[in-house]
Design a protein around this motif. Structure first.
Motif, short mmCIF file in Angstrom:
data_model
loop_
_atom_site.label_atom_id
_atom_site.label_comp_id
_atom_site.label_asym_id
_atom_site.label_seq_id
_atom_site.Cartn_x
_atom_site.Cartn_y
_atom_site.Cartn_z
N VAL A 16 4.77 18.70 63.26
CA VAL A 16 4.79 17.24 63.40
C VAL A 16 3.66 16.79 64.31
O VAL A 16 3.48 17.32 65.41
CB VAL A 16 6.14 16.77 63.98
N THR A 46 7.31 9.30 58.62
CA THR A 46 8.76 9.20 58.83
C THR A 46 9.20 7.77 59.10
O THR A 46 10.01 7.52 59.99
CB THR A 46 9.19 10.09 60.02
N PRO A 58 5.27 9.37 63.44
CA PRO A 58 5.28 10.83 63.29
C PRO A 58 4.85 11.23 61.88
O PRO A 58 5.36 10.71 60.89
CB PRO A 58 6.75 11.19 63.54
N CYS A 60 4.66 14.37 59.30
CA CYS A 60 5.24 15.68 59.05
C CYS A 60 4.36 16.48 58.09
O CYS A 60 3.96 15.97 57.05
CB CYS A 60 6.64 15.55 58.45
N ALA A 64 8.05 20.68 57.95
CA ALA A 64 8.63 19.56 58.71
C ALA A 64 9.03 18.40 57.80
O ALA A 64 9.89 17.60 58.17
CB ALA A 64 7.64 19.08 59.77
N SER A 68 12.17 14.95 57.60
CA SER A 68 11.68 13.60 57.87
C SER A 68 12.79 12.55 57.79
O SER A 68 12.73 11.53 58.48
CB SER A 68 10.55 13.24 56.89
N SER A 71 14.29 11.53 61.10
CA SER A 71 13.54 10.51 61.83
C SER A 71 13.69 9.13 61.19
O SER A 71 13.79 8.12 61.88
CB SER A 71 12.06 10.91 61.90
N PRO A 238 8.59 21.82 63.81
CA PRO A 238 9.43 20.92 63.02
C PRO A 238 10.72 20.51 63.70
O PRO A 238 11.21 19.39 63.50
CB PRO A 238 9.72 21.72 61.74
N LEU A 241 12.01 17.06 65.74
CA LEU A 241 12.70 15.90 65.18
C LEU A 241 14.21 15.98 65.37
O LEU A 241 14.93 15.00 65.22
CB LEU A 241 12.39 15.79 63.68
#
Length: 317
Positions: A16, A46, A58, A60, A64, A68, A71, A238, A241
């Motif tokens: 991220v 996200t 953010p 990803c 990651a 998402s 988030s 990752p 989050l």
């Protein structure tokens, strides 16, 4: 015949990036610029920030992207500037001023108006939003001069704290903590109506989304000035989050079975969401929930992704 630019090789990247998006750039444009800078195979953001807004976006990469939604669903925090005394088409500074009223407010009235919207409230989404109606975004109708009926949506405002009041510029700066789906421009207009003078959103900056904050975020210009190793050093794992979730560590054999998607018996209380790890030293394996003593996988990393994260950890320790 014009020469073609050489194709830039893409690479697998997992983690991220905390990006500080500038005003004037769409979230998707910011995503694509970051993706190119990192030469990443797969990337996603996200939660959309309007071009008008700046702040935390953010990004990803790779594995990651599987998390998402965490988030997207998380609470958000913003710093917003409200211009009192003016209503605009669209509710922000880019819209034409459609009404002006005198502003005569006390500090007590400002505090009371902000406090009135703390808690669960119903918001009517603005026409200038990406919410869709019959397959078209509301802003497309708005640009065509068409107003469509929108249903109010229940959101939660956790706090509206006054940071500053500039009575010469008629600008009120507030810090807002809220649930996903909250429209800050609508909140600005509603606070203005509560005060009897109207208002529009003059500036907006996102400072938090879930467990990540603007602290440590980087702008696209600063990112472009770095070489690739320095950029890569900015990538967070990752599981950042999911930092607020309880964690569960599994023995090696159990970790392998978990990664295959099998339910595991665990001596743990029920939990709606946990982050799961293998034995030390080990990378993040995925997310799960615990029900009736069973660990049930929700989102899993692939063995290749787990190994890639272990290699990154080993190379930085």
């Amino acid at each position: 015949m014009p020469s073609q630019r050489p194709r830039v090789p893409r690479r697998a990247l997992h983690g991220v990036l905390l990006l500080d998006k500038p005003v004037g750039l769409s979230s998707n444009d910011a995503l694509q610029k970051a993706k190119r800078l990192f030469r990443a195979e797969k990337a996603g953001h996200t939660g959309t920030l309007d071009p008008l807004a700046s702040g935390l976006l953010p990004i990803c990469f790779g594995a990651a992207t599987k998390f998402s939604q965490v988030s997207l669903d998380a609470d958000k925090a913003y710093t917003a500037v409200l211009r009192l005394g003016q209503r605009t088409a669209g509710g922000d500074r880019e819209g034409e001023v459609i009404e002006e009223r005198p502003v005569d407010v006390t500090a007590e009235q400002l505090a009371a108006a902000c406090a009135a919207f703390v808690g669960q409230i119903d918001q009517v989404p603005p026409m200038h939003s990406a919410l869709k109606k019959d397959g078209k975004a509301l802003y497309e109708y708005a640009r065509a001069g068409i107003e469509v009926e929108r249903e109010a949506r229940r959101v939660t405002i956790h706090a509206v704290d006054i940071l500053a009041w500039d009575d010469s510029a008629l600008e009120l700066t507030v810090a807002v903590r809220c649930s996903k789906g909250t429209y800050i421009r609508t909140l600005a207009e509603d606070i203005g109506e509560r005060l009897g003078c109207g208002a529009h959103l003059a500036a907006l900056r996102r400072t938090e989304t879930g467990s990540v904050t603007l602290a440590g975020a980087i702008t696209l210009d600063a990112l472009a000035a770095l070489d690739e190793p320095a950029r890569d050093a900015l990538i967070h794992p990752p599981d950042c989050l999911l930092a607020g979730w309880p964690q569960l560590r599994l023995a090696e054999a159990e970790a392998a079975r978990f990664l295959s998607g099998l339910r595991r018996r665990v001596n743990e209380p029920d939990q709606p969401a946990v982050r799961v790890y293998g034995p030390e030293p080990a990378a993040f394996l995925g997310s799960a929930h615990i029900s009736a003593g069973e660990l049930i996988a929700d989102r899993l990393l692939s063995p290749i992704e787990v190994q890639a994260l272990i290699q990154v950890t080993e190379s930085t320790t």
